[in-house]
Design a protein around this motif. Sequence first.
Motif: not given
Length: 478
Positions: A4, A6-10, A141, A144, A209-211, A214
Amino acid sequence: MIPDAERHGAPHGQFTLWFGASMQITAVVDGALAVVFGADALWAIPALLVGNVLGGVVMALHSAQGPRLGVPQMISSRAQFGVFGAVVPLVMVILMYLGFAATGSVLAGQAVRRILHLPGTTPGILVFGVLTAVVALAGYRLIHLAGRVATVVGGIGLGYLLVAVFARYDVGAHVGRQSFDAVTFLLAVSLGAGWQLTFGPYVADYSRYLPRSTSARAAFWSTFSGSVLGAQWAMSLGALIAAVAGEAFLSDQVGFVGELAGPAAVGFLIYLVVLVGKLTVNCLNAYGGFMSILTTVTAFDGRSRITPAARALYITAFTAAATVVAVAASADFLDNFKNFVLLLLMVFTPWSAINLTDYYLVSRERVDIPALYDPDGRYGRWNVPALSSYALGVLAQIPFLAQKLYTGPLTDRLGGADVSWIVGLVFTAAVYLPWARRTADPPAETVHPADEPEGGSVSKSNHSNSSNNRRNPATKEN
């Protein structure tokens, strides 16, 4: 597993990633194939849309698993096939990555040859292979970022080409000349569906990788809309180009779109658009190929982490293999690509049917994540119901195949239409669902690792805890 912390992004990042991956020259060729093999563009375009929507639903349902589980898509398949059993579909996944990376390299090599004025396609393929390895080695990254760039330049470039088709050709005179034909309509549906379904084995590699917070709905719609809109735009352009250009497009797909662009400077920019789009999706293939090979190897040695040097070696070796295949296959690209896509449908639709049926209808989104890494845990080494259903799903499609190498005995009764992928989805789910409901032992709720050290590795204590809750058909109360 991605912890958790290291999760990031939308979710909108999934839209640009999959829009950019689909808005590219291979999708243009995929759409052109529908016309090349007999469909009128007037019917091919809606048929491709039907295929993209149907396949996109399946693909996006896989993506929705990512934020909740945080593991690569094929690792999560161990919940259905067993820790060792998941290697069976994994071998086919690796071949898929290799095939798509190779066919993409052929088209990208054409673009590189024209940009750098190289003497042939082979040097262009080699240069593109080096570019792919560099970006894939940089990781998530940068991939993306490539997706965001490809979304913008692909939208502008392919939009310009669509206008150019109508400006340079009398499109109305080349479409609507043939009546509706069910066989070619279904072929176009299969091409669209095949494009989407073959993303299934690795789409969650990126949504993971999303929280964890989400929503599954957000992950689903972001992925679905990006992939379907990007692919349909590119495939519609391909269908129209094939309708108006005929043989001129077949001999040199990338060269034709560069000439269609008009002035040499604009053509140069279009070649860059082709290169950026192919670089995005080929990095997905190289990165996904590395993940799948690693998933296969670690099923037997129990590792959940590897060194950066080993990662670099995996990606470099995979990219080199794809480059060699691309050089060998470039001579008869279109025919090879069509048969490759349809063959993939036969081996991946049963896998999708089992994975989605189990996750949404049997386990109901509850997974024992530490047990995915433990052959002695809840999911065991080999899962007979899943493996048997997978084999039966592949066999059930054979009578309905319509391919260059083989035509099934029931295909002629359907007018030559290939509906094998539909049979594969429905039949496999129908066989697996009642069997799994009798034998599966999902946890009461999703089990996350009690300790998530840096990098997401699972501790030995977690492996041991999960083994107390093994799948046991005779004592389902466990």
